[in-house]
Enzyme design. Structure first.
Site, PDB file in Angstrom:
ATOM      1  N   PHE A 105       7.935   3.181  -3.832  1.00 48.76           N
ATOM      2  CA  PHE A 105       7.380   4.539  -3.816  1.00 48.76           C
ATOM      3  C   PHE A 105       6.535   4.731  -2.561  1.00 48.76           C
ATOM      4  O   PHE A 105       5.631   3.936  -2.290  1.00 48.76           O
ATOM      5  CB  PHE A 105       6.526   4.776  -5.062  1.00 48.76           C
ATOM      6  CG  PHE A 105       7.260   4.498  -6.340  1.00 48.76           C
ATOM      7  CD1 PHE A 105       8.192   5.388  -6.838  1.00 48.76           C
ATOM      8  CD2 PHE A 105       7.036   3.317  -7.027  1.00 48.76           C
ATOM      9  CE1 PHE A 105       8.883   5.121  -8.017  1.00 48.76           C
ATOM     10  CE2 PHE A 105       7.721   3.041  -8.210  1.00 48.76           C
ATOM     11  CZ  PHE A 105       8.645   3.949  -8.700  1.00 48.76           C
TER      12      PHE A 105
ATOM     13  N   GLY B 253       4.161   7.179  -1.332  1.00 47.63           N
ATOM     14  CA  GLY B 253       3.256   8.316  -1.380  1.00 47.63           C
ATOM     15  C   GLY B 253       2.578   8.569  -0.055  1.00 47.63           C
ATOM     16  O   GLY B 253       2.002   9.639   0.160  1.00 47.63           O
TER      17      GLY B 253
ATOM     18  N   TRP C 137       0.882  -1.174   0.000  1.00 45.20           N
ATOM     19  CA  TRP C 137       0.000   0.000   0.000  1.00 45.20           C
ATOM     20  C   TRP C 137       0.909   1.210   0.000  1.00 45.20           C
ATOM     21  O   TRP C 137       1.442   1.611   1.030  1.00 45.20           O
ATOM     22  CB  TRP C 137      -0.927   0.017   1.210  1.00 45.20           C
ATOM     23  CG  TRP C 137      -1.911   1.163   1.187  1.00 45.20           C
ATOM     24  CD1 TRP C 137      -1.690   2.446   1.628  1.00 45.20           C
ATOM     25  CD2 TRP C 137      -3.257   1.149   0.693  1.00 45.20           C
ATOM     26  NE1 TRP C 137      -2.817   3.207   1.443  1.00 45.20           N
ATOM     27  CE2 TRP C 137      -3.793   2.443   0.870  1.00 45.20           C
ATOM     28  CE3 TRP C 137      -4.059   0.161   0.111  1.00 45.20           C
ATOM     29  CZ2 TRP C 137      -5.100   2.770   0.493  1.00 45.20           C
ATOM     30  CZ3 TRP C 137      -5.355   0.492  -0.247  1.00 45.20           C
ATOM     31  CH2 TRP C 137      -5.869   1.788  -0.054  1.00 45.20           C
ATOM     32  N   ASP C 138       1.139   1.773  -1.196  1.00 44.21           N
ATOM     33  CA  ASP C 138       2.075   2.892  -1.300  1.00 44.21           C
ATOM     34  C   ASP C 138       1.380   4.243  -1.415  1.00 44.21           C
ATOM     35  O   ASP C 138       2.040   5.271  -1.526  1.00 44.21           O
ATOM     36  CB  ASP C 138       3.036   2.691  -2.474  1.00 44.21           C
ATOM     37  CG  ASP C 138       2.329   2.506  -3.818  1.00 44.21           C
ATOM     38  OD1 ASP C 138       1.123   2.826  -3.911  1.00 44.21           O
ATOM     39  OD2 ASP C 138       2.983   2.032  -4.765  1.00 44.21           O
ATOM     40  N   CYS C 139       0.042   4.230  -1.392  1.00 51.38           N
ATOM     41  CA  CYS C 139      -0.770   5.443  -1.452  1.00 51.38           C
ATOM     42  C   CYS C 139      -0.746   6.133  -2.818  1.00 51.38           C
ATOM     43  O   CYS C 139      -1.415   7.148  -3.007  1.00 51.38           O
ATOM     44  CB  CYS C 139      -0.363   6.454  -0.375  1.00 51.38           C
ATOM     45  SG  CYS C 139      -0.588   5.874   1.324  1.00 51.38           S
TER      46      CYS C 139
END
Length: 232
Positions: free
Chosen positions: A157, A159, A35-37
């Site tokens: 990543f 985010g 879950w990298d947003c």
């Protein structure tokens, strides 16, 4: 609910088993979690022959933004919507979202398509998780589904740092995420239900294998994403 707002639907209580319409034969695969947003790649226009791109949201994870808004993982203001996290339908079936790497199939073929993943290993063996593909998965092999689970690790990543003020490597480990249900308290309250799902319904399974089949998308899923393929 307005056209520019989404609300996180409460976790469903136990219910009758939904009937799935299968569109393909079963294939063996595997799963990872993250879950990298980041804004889903399926949220950009023109990814596939769909009714609309996947919804992406502002920093609050609720307000839907224009499909052309740059991803928060590239300095913009577009992120994954809070309601892209998984939820239980009953004790043996759940719904959610994923990124996928399927050989011979481009994002045009898979964006907003749904797949029923029946787990074949770990404590979750025998349960079914139905996901809608909202982006391309990691290049770590064929037939891989990256399940979108808050607290599942931010990967390359992060985010979540700009969206929620998460640590530089995310909550818990950068790859894998938090290690216990208690650690879900580190996440913003809006994302804890999906984190808890991992330890409740999913039984903290660690990258279980699956057999997967293409299915007609349940409306409960497409109501959240706003994306439906014109031809399943």
């Amino acid at each position: 609910m307005t056209a520019l707002a989404l609300s996180l639907i409460p976790t469903a209580k136990a219910s009758a088993q939904p009937t799935l319409k299968y569109l393909s034969d079963p294939v063996a695969g595997k799963t990872v979690r993250a879950w990298d947003c980041c804004k889903p790649s399926g949220a950009w226009p023109g990814k596939a022959d769909v009714t609309a791109p996947v919804k992406a949201c502002a920093k609050d994870g609720v307000t839907v933004v224009n499909a052309s808004t740059q991803s928060g993982c590239s300095g913009g203001n577009s992120y994954a919507c809070n309601n892209n996290q998984p939820w239980a339908v009953n004790t043996t079936m759940s719904y959610g979202f994923a990124r996928a790497n399927l050989p011979g199939r481009s994002e045009y073929d898979t964006s907003c398509a749904c797949y029923a993943l029946q787990f074949t290993s770990a404590a979750v063996k025998g349960k079914t998780h139905v996901v809608q593909v909202v982006g391309q998965g990691p290049d770590i092999g064929s037939n891989v589904f990256e399940l979108l689970i808050p607290g599942g690790g931010v990967g390359l990543f992060n985010g979540c740092q700009s969206q929620w003020g998460a640590p530089s490597t995310g909550w818990g480990s950068q790859y894998g995420g938090v290690s216990s249900k208690a650690d879900c308290a580190q996440l913003p309250s809006q994302l804890r239900a999906g984190c808890n799902w991992r330890f409740d319904w999913f039984l903290n399974a660690d990258n279980p294998t699956v057999t997967f089949r293409r299915v007609k998308c349940p409306t409960a899923i497409t109501d959240r994403s706003g994306c439906t393929r014109k031809v399943e």
